[in-house]
Design a protein around this motif. Structure first.
Motif, mmCIF file in Angstrom:
data_model
loop_
_atom_site.group_PDB
_atom_site.id
_atom_site.type_symbol
_atom_site.label_atom_id
_atom_site.label_comp_id
_atom_site.label_asym_id
_atom_site.label_seq_id
_atom_site.Cartn_x
_atom_site.Cartn_y
_atom_site.Cartn_z
ATOM 1 N N GLU A 1 8.196 -4.616 21.731
ATOM 2 C CA GLU A 1 9.090 -5.547 22.428
ATOM 3 C C GLU A 1 10.360 -5.742 21.620
ATOM 4 O OE1 GLU A 1 7.251 -9.330 23.323
ATOM 5 O OE2 GLU A 1 5.313 -8.363 23.674
ATOM 6 N N VAL A 2 11.471 -5.833 22.326
ATOM 7 C CA VAL A 2 12.754 -6.145 21.700
ATOM 8 C C VAL A 2 13.531 -7.031 22.665
ATOM 9 C CG1 VAL A 2 14.943 -5.236 20.831
ATOM 10 C CG2 VAL A 2 12.828 -3.975 20.417
ATOM 11 N N ASP A 3 13.867 -8.216 22.205
ATOM 12 C CA ASP A 3 14.684 -9.147 22.975
ATOM 13 C C ASP A 3 15.782 -9.648 22.033
ATOM 14 O OD1 ASP A 3 15.760 -10.972 24.742
ATOM 15 O OD2 ASP A 3 14.111 -12.409 24.577
ATOM 16 N N ALA A 4 16.847 -8.850 21.931
ATOM 17 C CA ALA A 4 17.923 -9.133 20.968
ATOM 18 C C ALA A 4 18.652 -10.425 21.334
ATOM 19 C CB ALA A 4 18.907 -7.972 20.951
ATOM 20 N N PRO A 5 19.034 -11.207 20.383
ATOM 21 C CA PRO A 5 18.687 -11.207 18.961
ATOM 22 C C PRO A 5 17.630 -12.255 18.630
ATOM 23 C CG PRO A 5 20.608 -12.580 19.248
ATOM 24 C CD PRO A 5 20.146 -12.142 20.636
ATOM 25 N N ARG A 6 16.567 -12.330 19.395
ATOM 26 C CA ARG A 6 15.612 -13.424 19.223
ATOM 27 C C ARG A 6 14.176 -13.033 18.897
ATOM 28 N NH1 ARG A 6 19.812 -15.671 18.996
ATOM 29 N NH2 ARG A 6 20.727 -17.066 20.495
ATOM 30 N N HIS A 7 13.730 -11.856 19.369
ATOM 31 C CA HIS A 7 12.298 -11.583 19.323
ATOM 32 C C HIS A 7 12.050 -10.067 19.264
ATOM 33 C CE1 HIS A 7 8.088 -12.348 20.483
ATOM 34 N NE2 HIS A 7 8.198 -11.307 21.286
ATOM 35 N N MET A 8 11.087 -9.675 18.416
ATOM 36 C CA MET A 8 10.718 -8.269 18.329
ATOM 37 C C MET A 8 9.245 -8.187 17.933
ATOM 38 S SD MET A 8 12.504 -5.254 16.032
ATOM 39 C CE MET A 8 12.576 -6.235 14.541
ATOM 40 N N VAL A 9 8.545 -7.170 18.472
ATOM 41 C CA VAL A 9 7.126 -6.976 18.171
ATOM 42 C C VAL A 9 6.875 -5.516 17.802
ATOM 43 C CG1 VAL A 9 4.770 -7.069 19.088
ATOM 44 C CG2 VAL A 9 6.432 -8.821 19.767
ATOM 45 N N TRP A 10 6.164 -5.325 16.691
ATOM 46 C CA TRP A 10 5.684 -4.016 16.276
ATOM 47 C C TRP A 10 4.171 -4.053 16.375
ATOM 48 C CZ3 TRP A 10 8.484 -3.343 10.906
ATOM 49 C CH2 TRP A 10 9.868 -3.295 11.104
ATOM 50 N N SER A 11 3.554 -2.959 16.813
ATOM 51 C CA SER A 11 2.089 -2.963 16.925
ATOM 52 C C SER A 11 1.508 -1.584 16.647
ATOM 53 C CB SER A 11 1.670 -3.441 18.317
ATOM 54 O OG SER A 11 2.081 -2.519 19.300
ATOM 55 N N ASP A 12 0.224 -1.597 16.346
ATOM 56 C CA ASP A 12 -0.530 -0.371 16.149
ATOM 57 C C ASP A 12 -1.999 -0.726 16.314
ATOM 58 O OD1 ASP A 12 -0.963 2.316 15.656
ATOM 59 O OD2 ASP A 12 -0.981 2.081 13.483
ATOM 60 N N ASN B 1 0.852 -1.190 0.000
ATOM 61 C CA ASN B 1 0.000 0.000 0.000
ATOM 62 C C ASN B 1 0.893 1.248 0.000
ATOM 63 O OD1 ASN B 1 -1.991 1.911 0.250
ATOM 64 N ND2 ASN B 1 -2.953 0.991 2.050
ATOM 65 N N PRO B 2 1.500 1.578 -1.156
ATOM 66 C CA PRO B 2 2.481 2.674 -1.205
ATOM 67 C C PRO B 2 1.905 4.066 -0.947
ATOM 68 C CG PRO B 2 2.108 1.769 -3.398
ATOM 69 C CD PRO B 2 1.345 0.909 -2.436
ATOM 70 N N LYS B 3 0.598 4.203 -0.866
ATOM 71 C CA LYS B 3 -0.013 5.507 -0.601
ATOM 72 C C LYS B 3 -0.259 5.731 0.887
ATOM 73 C CE LYS B 3 -2.190 5.757 -5.090
ATOM 74 N NZ LYS B 3 -3.414 5.861 -5.845
ATOM 75 N N ARG B 4 0.073 4.749 1.723
ATOM 76 C CA ARG B 4 -0.198 4.873 3.153
ATOM 77 C C ARG B 4 1.078 4.658 3.963
ATOM 78 N NH1 ARG B 4 -2.895 1.213 7.477
ATOM 79 N NH2 ARG B 4 -3.295 2.783 9.046
ATOM 80 N N ALA B 5 1.307 5.548 4.902
ATOM 81 C CA ALA B 5 2.421 5.389 5.844
ATOM 82 C C ALA B 5 1.887 4.734 7.114
ATOM 83 C CB ALA B 5 3.042 6.736 6.166
ATOM 84 N N PHE B 6 2.527 3.657 7.533
ATOM 85 C CA PHE B 6 2.158 2.972 8.771
ATOM 86 C C PHE B 6 3.048 3.481 9.897
ATOM 87 C CE2 PHE B 6 0.891 0.170 5.373
ATOM 88 C CZ PHE B 6 -0.373 -0.244 5.765
ATOM 89 N N LYS B 7 2.427 3.972 10.960
ATOM 90 C CA LYS B 7 3.157 4.431 12.132
ATOM 91 C C LYS B 7 2.984 3.365 13.204
ATOM 92 C CE LYS B 7 2.519 9.183 10.822
ATOM 93 N NZ LYS B 7 1.802 10.416 11.043
ATOM 94 N N LEU B 8 4.087 2.727 13.564
ATOM 95 C CA LEU B 8 4.045 1.555 14.433
ATOM 96 C C LEU B 8 4.857 1.772 15.699
ATOM 97 C CD1 LEU B 8 4.843 -0.876 11.502
ATOM 98 C CD2 LEU B 8 2.583 -0.433 12.464
#
Length: 141
Positions: free
Chosen positions: A65-76, A54-61
């Motif tokens: 969560e960040v648990d380097a180097p195993r796990h990361m979560v983005w949400s909105d 969807n190149p006409k929309r910017a997603f702000k997330l």
């Protein structure tokens, strides 16, 4: 609930894959599913991306969560849990220097059935994301 997922074995160690996933300044260089990316990928930060889906929309997330180097979560999402999108990245070492990469995106909330109808199928984009990550990580290792 609607969800999309991809799983890919990458012939590179988890740290190499993690470095690619968390370097926002170079995210669009290797990731063919991203048009543009802004922000620092760190817990508590807000990032902004524009995808080829969807190149006409910017997603702000939110980087939730960040648990380097195993796990990361983005949400909105919307207030009161009316709609929420959560993308989870997981890296699991699988021996001999390789890593299993998994990415799952789930949509939930009272308005999810209505809103999900307007979201394009993410399956191809997820496969392309994983293939781009694999190619970039294996080229580094």
């Amino acid at each position: 609930m609607t969800s999309y997922s991809v799983r890919e074995t990458i012939a590179a160690d988890a740290e190499t894959v993690w470095d690619l996933l968390t370097d926002g300044t170079r995210f669009a260089d290797w990731n063919s599913t991203i048009v543009s990316f802004e922000g620092d990928i760190a817990k508590g930060n807000r990032i902004k991306l524009v995808s080829t889906v969807n190149p006409k929309r910017a997603f702000k997330l939110n980087v939730a969560e960040v648990d380097a180097p195993r796990h990361m979560v983005w949400s909105d999402g919307m207030p009161l849990g009316l709609f929420k999108g959560v993308r989870t990245f997981s890296l699991t070492p699988s021996g001999e220097g390789s890593t299993v990469f998994e990415m799952v995106e789930e949509y939930s909330g009272l308005l999810e059935p209505l809103i999900s109808r307007s979201i394009p199928d993410m399956s191809d984009s997820f496969r392309e994301f994983a293939a781009s990550l694999k190619q970039a990580a294996e080229a580094r290792d």
